[in-house]
Design a protein around this motif. Sequence first.
Motif: not given
Lengths: 432, 410
Positions: A148-171
């Motif tokens: 369900m979250y994978e189809d929600e653009p708000n969720s995808v755009v936000y988690y993608n951002l965190l993945r690009s900002m943080y190298k190691n932090h488990p956020i």
Amino acid sequence: MSRFEVEINNITQDKVYKTVLKSGLKLFICPRKDYTKKMGMFGTVFGSIDNELVDIETKERYKVPDGIAHFLEHKLFEQENANALDVFSKMGVDSNAYTSFDQTVYYFETADRYEECLDKLIDFVSSPYFTDQNVEKEKGIIAQEIKMYEDEPNSVVYYNLLRSMYKNHPINIDIAGTVETINKIDKDILYKCYNSYYNLKNMFLIIIGDVSVEDIVDKTEKLIQKYYTNRKADIVERNIIEEPEEIKQNEITSNLPISMPIECIGFKMKPISGKDSVKTMIISDIINDVCFSTSSEFYEELYNDGILISEPEFSFESGRNFSHIVISSFVLDTSKFESKIKSYIKKLKEQGINEERFKIMLKKRQGEVIYNSEKLTWIYRSIIESVIQNINVYDEVELVNDITKEDVDNFIKNNLDFDKMCISRVLPKGSQ
Amino acid sequence: MNKDILVINDNKFKSIFITVNYIRKLDRKEAGKNALLASILRKGTKNLKTEKELELELAKLYSSSIAVNVEKIGGIYKVEFGVEFINKKYINEDVSDKVINILNDIIYNPYLEEGVFSREYFIREKEALLEKINQEQNDKRKWALRRLEEEMYDESDYKVASLGDADEIAKETEKTIYEYYKEFLKTSEIKIVITGNLDGYDDLEDKLRIKFLNGVSNKINALEIKNREKLKEIKDYETLNQSILCFGLNVKNTDANMIPAVTVYNSILGGTPASKLFQNVREKESLAYFAKSQYNKYINAIYIYSGIDLSKKEKATTVIKNQLEDLKNGNITEEELDTAKKNIVLTYKALSDSKIMYNRAVLANKYYNEDFDINKFIEEIEKVTIDDIVNIAKDIEVNTIYLLGGKIDE
């Protein structure tokens, strides 16, 4: 009993009573006269960023599968032949639970049965019941939640951002994990996490509504004795997070079957905590109001140019070892939006924000404090924030009058660093 | 609703919320005009010419707010002009007159150029509205329910989206919409609802009456809503990770006395985590994360929706249909009945904790039923029996089955 500390909101005179029980549990009571709903929240400081377990008994450290805190949240609301949502529902009580980066919270909302509810809530959270079968069953449900979250653009755009900002932090991992990681979860690891993180020294209980303070303390003490005898309670040791100052990558783009692009622009910051984070939160709200809201020249221009149809949101987020700014918006033209944002921030750094606007928005914030105090959900969020950040519940109310234009200008100069900027976009399928 | 102003004073609040509601008969061609008009009016007034000026003025008044929202409620269309401001007790300043004057200007003194709406504003608002209609497809759950509704009411004007029909909006000009605005002011039914802390605001009701009612006493007739007789199954293919399966149920017995029984029926079916849908589709079969139903008493319909894996569509359909059969056959326990009632009671009682939700609920309920009273309604809910549910279940039929979805790698 007079072992409470009382915090008072100096504008509205609302009170929060807080105390630490013998067992180590932090208890917060917020009496709200004439409200119908009575809410109870029982939570633990355990979330998706706790991806390394430090065993409470052996002190042994090891990695746990992504999504374990969230999985545990699903399973704890279940006992043999009973599901909490179902049990509460049968009592005519609303209940639910959620997991975030740094907390898991279980709650109820009732009109007239809060004593029973409190008993049930503590009963469920204190009695884990995991079997091979019920753990397997939950995987199907959580897999659908993840999809369900994978189809929600708000969720995808936000988690993608965190993945690009943080190298190691488990956020940078999804709160619910992935279908692959949750498949690695079994009952043993659930018990281990439970025993370590669901100990009373790591937990908090919040009661909000038309209730008597003294009454609750007695009842809670009794319930804790009933459900938590002979349990070990200890301060939790956490994973050591080593995160470089640099971002991982500058940009990331996903495509989904949506009709309008959505974008998040992040600025990674040095971690801020405690009262400084409250102050930064107010500063970022003021920046949002002065620079990005519908009353700003920036929004007016981009709206008239057909780049935006609704106001962007500028927000500060922080937690254990992380702090960042996120600007999020629906955007009609992503490349124009990005170049406008960059030149605008450059201008703000050089010229600072408008003095008169700053004064107006400070007044607006004072009004917001009053509106917020009417909302029960806002109250419990500030209490939880006070536990996690180790601050007072009403620090925001105190600090709102101390903020100066210089604070805001300095914040912009020092933290909106283009070298630490990441862009995450979700575009309609077929576009680039 | 005969009364023009409803006042609900509750001292636990620290602020006041007022809605001035312009009510129209629901009309497919008119919906977009209303939505467009609402956004143009909110953009600027004679005195505060731009949205920026308007917002700054409201911020100065301790974050007062004014919003213009549109919504269809059964056979009516509502344009809600809502204002929220803080009680003077907490800020040592009474902002009420200033805020109400701004609202007055938004409704009656819009920003005009050459005697009509500004062409520049009009063009931008029209584009933005069309973009917002397009944007609705971003939220898949809402979009699936929207599509279900469109298909279920394909023979009625009720099929129109709250924001209106894009083709109709495209036809408008600044002149036609200005002409419509004059008509809108003249012919709408106006209802005002005040909720919040009215301590020290004795003359508020009179002020509002003079400003916003001013002798107007139009009555409109709600659109009679008919849906299709024949069952229809619709699929929209989209490459999604999760498919959304929806059922549209038609309640054929439209007697208002049946509302409590249908409310309880819906709660047993899919209103709570103890409901048949949640327990069977989610907990027992592990097919979904969400499986719910919602009852719209203003159109006599129940919508079921659940997020599933496409490969499980047949299975989920069967499980959902079995729950409907169970209700028809009276496979309902006293415990299920009791649970449903208690949850409905909580929902209605808790409404008074939010001045905004309460305001809107009072307007909609009172509009359709003058005598509506929450406590009376709760009493009627308490009286519903299993026999009542079985009786009403016979009049509840599947009208439309809708599926949104597919698979990413299809």
